[in-house]
Scaffold this active site. Structure first.
Site, mmCIF file in Angstrom:
data_model
loop_
_atom_site.group_PDB
_atom_site.id
_atom_site.type_symbol
_atom_site.label_atom_id
_atom_site.label_comp_id
_atom_site.label_asym_id
_atom_site.label_seq_id
_atom_site.Cartn_x
_atom_site.Cartn_y
_atom_site.Cartn_z
ATOM 1 N N LYS A 16 46.497 123.684 59.305
ATOM 2 C CA LYS A 16 46.498 123.661 57.845
ATOM 3 C C LYS A 16 46.107 124.983 57.186
ATOM 4 O O LYS A 16 46.773 125.431 56.244
ATOM 5 C CB LYS A 16 45.587 122.532 57.345
ATOM 6 C CG LYS A 16 46.289 121.177 57.404
ATOM 7 C CD LYS A 16 45.380 120.034 57.142
ATOM 8 C CE LYS A 16 44.768 119.418 58.365
ATOM 9 N NZ LYS A 16 45.572 119.247 59.549
ATOM 10 N N THR A 19 69.649 157.187 55.539
ATOM 11 C CA THR A 19 69.448 156.696 56.902
ATOM 12 C C THR A 19 68.437 157.651 57.516
ATOM 13 O O THR A 19 68.431 158.840 57.185
ATOM 14 C CB THR A 19 70.741 156.701 57.737
ATOM 15 O OG1 THR A 19 71.216 158.048 57.842
ATOM 16 C CG2 THR A 19 71.836 155.841 57.094
ATOM 17 N N HIS A 20 67.558 157.115 58.339
ATOM 18 C CA HIS A 20 66.451 157.911 58.896
ATOM 19 C C HIS A 20 65.598 158.520 57.781
ATOM 20 O O HIS A 20 64.955 159.548 57.988
ATOM 21 C CB HIS A 20 66.955 159.022 59.822
ATOM 22 C CG HIS A 20 67.995 158.567 60.803
ATOM 23 N ND1 HIS A 20 67.681 158.080 62.053
ATOM 24 C CD2 HIS A 20 69.348 158.488 60.696
ATOM 25 C CE1 HIS A 20 68.802 157.739 62.688
ATOM 26 N NE2 HIS A 20 69.824 157.971 61.873
ATOM 27 N N SER A 32 42.801 154.831 39.027
ATOM 28 C CA SER A 32 41.814 155.247 40.005
ATOM 29 C C SER A 32 40.450 155.309 39.328
ATOM 30 O O SER A 32 40.349 155.665 38.157
ATOM 31 C CB SER A 32 42.196 156.619 40.560
ATOM 32 O OG SER A 32 41.051 157.279 41.061
ATOM 33 N N SER A 77 37.171 119.038 58.289
ATOM 34 C CA SER A 77 38.294 119.779 57.704
ATOM 35 C C SER A 77 38.390 119.550 56.196
ATOM 36 O O SER A 77 39.261 120.087 55.534
ATOM 37 C CB SER A 77 39.609 119.393 58.380
ATOM 38 O OG SER A 77 39.785 117.992 58.360
ATOM 39 N N LYS A 132 45.745 159.221 38.044
ATOM 40 C CA LYS A 132 46.436 158.348 39.003
ATOM 41 C C LYS A 132 47.005 157.080 38.380
ATOM 42 O O LYS A 132 46.461 156.507 37.454
ATOM 43 C CB LYS A 132 45.468 157.921 40.123
ATOM 44 C CG LYS A 132 45.025 159.002 41.049
ATOM 45 C CD LYS A 132 46.150 159.645 41.841
ATOM 46 C CE LYS A 132 46.816 158.678 42.810
ATOM 47 N NZ LYS A 132 45.917 158.282 43.909
ATOM 48 N N GLN A 159 44.381 120.419 64.063
ATOM 49 C CA GLN A 159 43.736 120.595 62.759
ATOM 50 C C GLN A 159 43.830 122.056 62.309
ATOM 51 O O GLN A 159 43.693 122.361 61.125
ATOM 52 C CB GLN A 159 42.275 120.145 62.859
ATOM 53 C CG GLN A 159 41.503 120.224 61.576
ATOM 54 C CD GLN A 159 40.199 119.437 61.633
ATOM 55 O OE1 GLN A 159 40.204 118.206 61.582
ATOM 56 N NE2 GLN A 159 39.085 120.133 61.775
ATOM 57 N N GLU A 203 51.862 147.840 47.525
ATOM 58 C CA GLU A 203 51.083 148.061 48.748
ATOM 59 C C GLU A 203 50.574 146.737 49.317
ATOM 60 O O GLU A 203 50.564 146.525 50.530
ATOM 61 C CB GLU A 203 49.907 148.995 48.470
ATOM 62 C CG GLU A 203 50.342 150.417 48.169
ATOM 63 C CD GLU A 203 49.206 151.240 47.599
ATOM 64 O OE1 GLU A 203 48.441 151.807 48.385
ATOM 65 O OE2 GLU A 203 49.067 151.298 46.361
HETATM 66 N N1 ARG Z 1 41.420 116.174 60.150
HETATM 67 C C1 ARG Z 1 42.305 115.835 61.205
HETATM 68 C C2 ARG Z 1 43.432 116.914 61.282
HETATM 69 O O1 ARG Z 1 43.525 117.667 60.386
HETATM 70 C C3 ARG Z 1 42.919 114.492 60.969
HETATM 71 C C4 ARG Z 1 43.372 113.814 62.209
HETATM 72 C C5 ARG Z 1 42.193 113.388 63.032
HETATM 73 N N2 ARG Z 1 42.606 112.622 64.167
HETATM 74 C C6 ARG Z 1 41.799 112.350 65.144
HETATM 75 N N3 ARG Z 1 42.313 111.679 66.135
HETATM 76 N N4 ARG Z 1 40.577 112.776 65.177
HETATM 77 O O2 ARG Z 1 44.162 116.984 62.226
#
Ligand code: ARG
Length: 460
Positions: A325, A155-156, A277, A23, A283, A322, A290
């Site tokens: 994130k 409205t509408h 454009s 990660s 344009k 994980q 948008e």
């Molecule tokens: N990179 C992991 C996450 O984002 C960290 C936690 C990892 N924990 C584990 N027990 N392998 O969740």
């Protein structure tokens, strides 16, 4: 390659596992939070006597070096740096040797990552709330500048009644103020330290989760270690708040798109906030609006994606978490970009006040004023509605103009016909929260008061 778990394993991990599992590419942006968490944990370990003062100093120095390298881009990531937590601990151990190897005492990446992500989210929610407030301030300023300008209310998407432009702009402002509330509310539930929960059950060592919580500036610490490491409600709430904010920005975008068409002609976009454009020289396109509309889909996707990830998870930590994130980071980045651009677009757009008034001055948008005139004379509203409706039908189907019909009608007459004159109806919406000048003046000052109060709450 040395993994965090090399003692228990005979060989290294397969490349395919690493490629899927790592990660680091996305969680390295939490390095500041990870350093803060490590410093607080280390200080706690020295306070309770698990790490000597000398070792504590060595680790804090190593953390400072790592911070310098991460900040100036000289930090060398190596194979096996699965995530930012692993990378920093590895570097600290390289720098501080035995002392570094003590940093992870009583800690798991499970409570570590939850701590980092909460710290990151709290800061981000604060910044996003401030950006929303800036946009609201732009809306309030444009509302002040709008003065008595008015346009058709719909409205509408059919013309309904004239409303002050200020009223229309502030309608979006109030929706955004609820977004600020929600962002701050999400922040308050993110404000709980999970540090000290360990992998899932706490520790046999004399850790002090209250101490690390207050060291890190959290208002509270977890009450249940299993909950602490598996709770991602704060991410879901943030994603919901951002999805709904995104929906509001999308609705604003949709109106700006309509208003900027030749057909409406209510606004002119500033060159800096519109695009051309590649083929059609005439344009001028409202791309920002948008994209504000388009990005809402992506934000809603992040929310449903995360909820789907969470729904089947048994306690406590599972690697599925994980997946929290990337949607969170992307949602925050997306909203930030959209807010700033849309703010600039609204701040710089020209308003075609005459065109708006012209569209709002059609004779029929004040029809309800005629019915209300009859009501004040004692007629039941349902009957008055029918009387005016019949006159409107007559005018629309080729009879005299509505003004003439009303002037000639003995139940109505010239005083009622005067209600249909351009610019009259909009001034007659006098009830609290209504769209006429008196209630809008009150609304404006209440809106400014709320902005001030929310600004104080955001704190920054
Ligand atoms: N990179 C992991 C996450 O984002 C960290 C936690 C990892 N924990 C584990 N027990 N392998 O969740």
């Amino acid at each position: 390659m040395v993994t965090l778990w090399h003692g228990r394993f005979k060989g290294g991990p397969a490349e395919a596992l690493q490629a899927l599992n790592d990660s680091l590419p996305f969680d390295r942006r939490m390095f500041r939070e990870d350093l803060a968490g490590s410093r607080a944990h280390l200080r706690m370990l020295t306070r309770v006597g698990l790490v000597s003062d000398d070792d504590g100093v060595a680790v804090l120095n190593a953390l400072d070096v790592a911070e310098g390298e991460l900040t100036d881009g000289t930090f060398l990531f190596v194979e096996g740096d699965e995530d930012i937590h692993t990378a920093i601990e590895r570097r600290v151990t390289e720098l501080a040797g035995d002392a570094g190897a003590r940093l992870h005492t009583g800690r798991s990446r499970n409570d570590q990552v939850a701590t980092d992500l909460r710290l990151w989210t709290i800061r981000e929610l604060t910044e996003l709330a401030s950006l929303v407030l800036e946009f609201q301030n732009t809306l309030a300023t444009r509302a002040d500048e709008a003065g008595d300008a008015y346009l058709p209310g719909y409205t509408h998407l059919q013309q309904a009644q004239p409303v002050l432009l200020a009223h229309h702009l502030l309608a979006h402002g109030w929706a955004l103020s609820r977004d600020v509330d929600r962002l701050l509310d999400a922040r308050s539930r993110a404000d709980v330290s999970p540090l000290g929960a360990g992998a899932l059950a706490g520790s046999s060592l004399p850790l002090d989760p209250d101490g690390t919580a207050s060291d890190l500036g959290f208002s509270n610490r977890f009450e249940n270690s299993l909950d602490a490491v598996s709770d991602r409600d704060f991410v879901a709430e943030t994603l919901f708040s951002l999805a709904l904010l995104g929906v509001h920005l999308s609705r604003i975008g949709e109106e700006l798109i309509l208003w900027s068409t030749e057909e409406f002609g209510f606004i002119n976009l500033d060159d800096r906030f519109s695009t051309g454009s590649s083929m059609l020289p005439q344009k001028k396109n409202p791309d920002i609006a948008e994209l504000a509309r388009g990005k809402a889909g992506r934000l809603i996707g992040h929310l449903t994606g995360l909820l789907t990830t969470l729904k089947g998870l048994p306690l406590a930590y599972n690697k599925d978490l994980q997946e929290d994130k990337e949607p969170l980071f992307d949602a925050c980045d997306t909203v930030r970009l959209t807010l700033v651009a849309l703010d600039g677009m609204v701040d710089s757009m020209g308003v075609n006040v005459d065109r708006m008034a012209e569209a709002a001055d059609g004779p029929y948008v004040a029809a309800v004023d005629l019915a209300e005139y009859l009501v004040l004379g004692g007629m039941p509203f349902r009957e008055a509605h029918a009387v005016v409706g019949a006159l409107v039908r007559e005018a629309m189907t080729g009879g005299d103009s509505l003004v003439d019909l009303v002037a000639a009608d003995k139940r109505l007459g010239p005083a009622a016909a005067a209600l249909l004159l351009p610019g009259v109806a909009v001034h007659r919406r006098t009830t609290p929260g209504g769209s006429g000048p008196e209630p809008v003046a009150i609304q404006k000052s209440r809106f400014r008061e709320l902005l001030e109060a929310q600004r104080a709450q955001v704190g920054n």
